[in-house]
Design a protein around this motif. Structure first.
Motif, PDB file in Angstrom:
ATOM      1  N   LEU A 170      41.800  39.952  50.192  1.00 17.27           N
ATOM      2  CA  LEU A 170      40.578  40.792  49.605  1.00 17.27           C
ATOM      3  C   LEU A 170      41.234  41.199  48.159  1.00 17.27           C
ATOM      4  N   GLY A 171      42.500  41.589  48.138  1.00 16.53           N
ATOM      5  CA  GLY A 171      43.009  41.909  46.692  1.00 16.53           C
ATOM      6  C   GLY A 171      42.899  40.703  45.760  1.00 16.53           C
ATOM      7  N   ARG A 172      43.418  39.632  46.315  1.00 17.25           N
ATOM      8  CA  ARG A 172      43.524  38.470  45.392  1.00 17.25           C
ATOM      9  C   ARG A 172      42.292  38.031  44.781  1.00 17.25           C
ATOM     10  N   PHE A 173      41.069  38.050  45.806  1.00 15.79           N
ATOM     11  CA  PHE A 173      39.841  37.380  45.353  1.00 15.79           C
ATOM     12  C   PHE A 173      38.880  38.295  44.749  1.00 15.79           C
ATOM     13  N   ILE A 174      39.086  39.681  44.870  1.00 21.23           N
ATOM     14  CA  ILE A 174      38.353  40.737  44.220  1.00 21.23           C
ATOM     15  C   ILE A 174      38.877  40.594  42.778  1.00 21.23           C
ATOM     16  N   GLU A 175      40.100  40.604  42.519  1.00 24.90           N
ATOM     17  CA  GLU A 175      40.592  40.502  41.278  1.00 24.90           C
ATOM     18  C   GLU A 175      40.141  39.041  40.539  1.00 24.90           C
ATOM     19  N   ARG A 176      40.247  38.119  40.993  1.00 23.07           N
ATOM     20  CA  ARG A 176      40.095  36.587  40.612  1.00 23.07           C
ATOM     21  C   ARG A 176      38.350  36.872  40.366  1.00 23.07           C
ATOM     22  N   THR A 177      37.457  37.299  41.091  1.00 23.62           N
ATOM     23  CA  THR A 177      36.007  37.338  40.837  1.00 23.62           C
ATOM     24  C   THR A 177      35.849  37.993  39.849  1.00 23.62           C
ATOM     25  N   ASP A 178      36.570  39.226  39.613  1.00 23.45           N
ATOM     26  CA  ASP A 178      36.335  39.960  38.406  1.00 23.45           C
ATOM     27  C   ASP A 178      36.887  39.564  37.197  1.00 23.45           C
ATOM     28  N   MET A 179      37.837  38.780  37.081  1.00 20.22           N
ATOM     29  CA  MET A 179      38.311  38.372  35.996  1.00 20.22           C
ATOM     30  C   MET A 179      37.556  36.983  35.404  1.00 20.22           C
ATOM     31  N   THR A 180      37.124  36.258  36.324  1.00 18.49           N
ATOM     32  CA  THR A 180      36.627  34.994  36.178  1.00 18.49           C
ATOM     33  C   THR A 180      35.062  35.208  35.453  1.00 18.49           C
ATOM     34  N   THR A 181      34.475  36.484  36.157  1.00 16.81           N
ATOM     35  CA  THR A 181      33.240  36.686  35.302  1.00 16.81           C
ATOM     36  C   THR A 181      33.360  37.189  34.067  1.00 16.81           C
ATOM     37  N   VAL A 228      33.400  31.773  41.245  1.00 17.80           N
ATOM     38  CA  VAL A 228      33.042  32.771  41.812  1.00 17.80           C
ATOM     39  C   VAL A 228      32.508  32.457  43.497  1.00 17.80           C
ATOM     40  N   ASN A 229      31.992  31.467  43.496  1.00 16.10           N
ATOM     41  CA  ASN A 229      31.455  31.047  44.775  1.00 16.10           C
ATOM     42  C   ASN A 229      32.504  31.202  45.834  1.00 16.10           C
ATOM     43  N   TYR A 230      33.563  30.343  45.494  1.00 20.61           N
ATOM     44  CA  TYR A 230      34.551  30.356  46.479  1.00 20.61           C
ATOM     45  C   TYR A 230      35.344  31.527  46.699  1.00 20.61           C
ATOM     46  N   SER A 231      35.572  32.120  45.675  1.00 20.23           N
ATOM     47  CA  SER A 231      36.180  33.707  46.017  1.00 20.23           C
ATOM     48  C   SER A 231      35.345  34.673  46.901  1.00 20.23           C
ATOM     49  N   LEU A 232      33.901  34.471  46.567  1.00 20.11           N
ATOM     50  CA  LEU A 232      33.139  35.376  47.292  1.00 20.11           C
ATOM     51  C   LEU A 232      33.271  34.727  49.028  1.00 20.11           C
ATOM     52  N   GLU A 233      33.283  33.600  49.151  1.00 20.19           N
ATOM     53  CA  GLU A 233      33.272  32.995  50.372  1.00 20.19           C
ATOM     54  C   GLU A 233      34.650  33.366  50.955  1.00 20.19           C
ATOM     55  N   SER A 234      35.582  33.414  50.110  1.00 13.22           N
ATOM     56  CA  SER A 234      37.194  33.575  50.883  1.00 13.22           C
ATOM     57  C   SER A 234      37.200  35.305  51.122  1.00 13.22           C
ATOM     58  N   LEU A 235      36.416  36.149  50.413  1.00 16.06           N
ATOM     59  CA  LEU A 235      36.220  37.729  50.693  1.00 16.06           C
ATOM     60  C   LEU A 235      35.619  37.773  51.909  1.00 16.06           C
ATOM     61  N   ARG A 236      34.391  36.832  52.321  1.00 17.71           N
ATOM     62  CA  ARG A 236      33.612  37.103  53.333  1.00 17.71           C
ATOM     63  C   ARG A 236      34.448  36.979  54.429  1.00 17.71           C
ATOM     64  N   THR A 273      30.889  46.605  53.802  1.00 17.53           N
ATOM     65  CA  THR A 273      31.340  45.672  52.976  1.00 17.53           C
ATOM     66  C   THR A 273      30.670  44.221  52.896  1.00 17.53           C
ATOM     67  N   LEU A 274      30.436  43.964  54.231  1.00 17.01           N
ATOM     68  CA  LEU A 274      29.934  42.596  54.403  1.00 17.01           C
ATOM     69  C   LEU A 274      28.451  42.621  53.945  1.00 17.01           C
ATOM     70  N   ARG A 275      27.651  43.657  53.864  1.00 19.34           N
ATOM     71  CA  ARG A 275      26.248  43.705  53.226  1.00 19.34           C
ATOM     72  C   ARG A 275      26.475  43.598  51.751  1.00 19.34           C
ATOM     73  N   ILE A 276      27.348  44.214  51.169  1.00 21.02           N
ATOM     74  CA  ILE A 276      27.580  44.319  49.776  1.00 21.02           C
ATOM     75  C   ILE A 276      27.937  42.684  49.407  1.00 21.02           C
ATOM     76  N   ALA A 277      28.993  42.125  50.092  1.00 19.91           N
ATOM     77  CA  ALA A 277      29.351  40.812  50.039  1.00 19.91           C
ATOM     78  C   ALA A 277      28.114  39.678  49.851  1.00 19.91           C
ATOM     79  N   GLY A 278      27.418  39.908  50.863  1.00 23.00           N
ATOM     80  CA  GLY A 278      26.230  39.275  51.157  1.00 23.00           C
ATOM     81  C   GLY A 278      25.146  39.024  50.040  1.00 23.00           C
ATOM     82  N   ARG A 279      24.898  40.567  49.731  1.00 15.21           N
ATOM     83  CA  ARG A 279      23.954  40.495  48.371  1.00 15.21           C
ATOM     84  C   ARG A 279      24.554  39.962  47.346  1.00 15.21           C
ATOM     85  N   LEU A 280      25.922  39.967  46.899  1.00 19.39           N
ATOM     86  CA  LEU A 280      26.702  39.140  45.808  1.00 19.39           C
ATOM     87  C   LEU A 280      26.451  37.712  46.064  1.00 19.39           C
TER      88      LEU A 280
END
Length: 339
Positions: free
Chosen positions: A162-173, A239-247, A259-266
């Motif tokens: 979770l920590g890795r891919f939240i940070e990666r999603t944030d930095m990529t965007t 971003v797509n790969y990171s979101l799927e890993s988070l899910r 948390t899954l609702r927010i991830a699904g919305r993203l």
């Protein structure tokens, strides 16, 4: 698992990822400026824009020169997002949970921090910067690989993910947002070759150039690059790969509904956009909204698994909460801009 342990594992992973990403963008920007004419080179300010730490930077430095920006991002301990600060925070989080991570990982992280601290004077010079940053990037990648290969893949590992891919999603965007805004206007035909160079630098910031060429099999263009970095299903830094890993990690944890609702919305936001059809203003609006959602996901993770019961809640923010101030402040600014 204790919430304190889960939180420390989460932040350990975020800070290692942050140190690596920051080293990447500094290294790539230095090379980019060598490839572009002085009159159209974006300079060093975009790197501060990516981190969202402009106010803090301007509090301590008079201008956005190379020396000032590099020091701020690499070794300024007043900046909680600098490489040295991130590695120090990762080391402290790891120290408190040494029973939950392989001993070799703790030793590697400690060595990486000591290298970053002791070799900092060389890393701040033009001649020594490349070797210094390359060593830090490789060290962070080794740390990530060692944890993946030796740590128990239990709930603790899910929080590491979770920590890795939240940070990666944030930095990529953030990189897409700032770098695309600094690119040359599309109608500037005579400067089109330099625009290609800048899009290549965007890909290289995420070590995605070779993957892009293999996947897309076309020359570097705005639309395909945006689609690749935002929506590619198997590029590890998209971003797509990171979101799927988070899910996948969220699904393994208890009390995961919010948390899954927010991830699904993203995920729906990302799937519903066609990057090549967005002009620069539309792209910025989309990324702003998306980053707010990423911040909401972090906040929900913290509320669900990290915060103590109200009667035990400390009077002041925890260390890890206060150190995410840069991201939170940037997100709040975007909320205000949206009215």
């Amino acid at each position: 698992m204790l919430s304190r342990v889960a939180e420390n594992i989460y932040w350990l992973s975020r800070y290692v990822e942050r140190a690596e990403n920051t080293a990447r963008i500094v290294s790539v920007n230095a090379n980019l400026l060598l490839d572009l004419p002085r009159g159209i080179a974006p300079g060093w300010r975009p790197l501060i824009d990516i981190t969202g730490a402009n106010a803090l930077f301007e509090e301590h430095y008079k201008d956005y020169g190379e020396r000032q920006v590099v020091r701020f991002l690499i070794g300024d301990e007043r900046n909680s997002g600098s490489i040295l600060s991130a590695l120090s925070a990762a080391r402290e989080n790891c120290r408190t949970i040494r029973d939950f991570v392989p001993r070799e990982s703790w030793e590697l992280l400690n060595e990486l921090y000591l290298y970053a601290r002791d070799e900092l004077p060389k890393g701040l010079t033009k001649s020594g910067r490349h070797v210094y940053l390359k060593h830090l990037i490789q060290g962070a990648q080794t740390m990530t690989g060692m944890l993946s290969g030796t740590m128990l893949h239990d709930q603790g590992y899910d929080f590491l993910h979770l920590g890795r891919f939240i940070e990666r999603t944030d930095m990529t965007t953030r990189i897409i947002d700032v770098r695309s805004a600094n690119l040359l206007p599309e109608e500037t035909t005579e400067l089109r070759p330099f625009e290609t160079i800048q899009w290549v630098s965007v890909l290289k910031s995420l070590t995605g150039y070779q993957a892009y060429r293999r996947s897309e099999q076309i020359r570097v263009l705005r639309g395909p690059v945006l689609r690749f970095l935002l929506q590619h299903p198997v590029f590890p830094r998209s971003v797509n790969y990171s979101l799927e890993s988070l899910r996948k990690s969220l699904e393994k944890l208890p009390r995961n509904e919010a948390t899954l609702r927010i991830a699904g919305r993203l995920k729906r936001m990302l799937e519903g956009v066609e990057p090549r059809r967005l002009n620069q203003q539309q792209l910025k609006s989309f990324i702003d909204e998306f980053q707010i959602g990423v911040g909401d996901l972090h906040d929900e993770i913290a509320r669900t698994w990290f915060l103590p019961p109200p009667e035990l809640e400390p009077k002041s923010p925890s260390q890890s909460q206060s150190q995410v101030q840069t991201t939170t402040t940037a997100r709040e600014n975007k909320k205000e801009e949206r009215g």
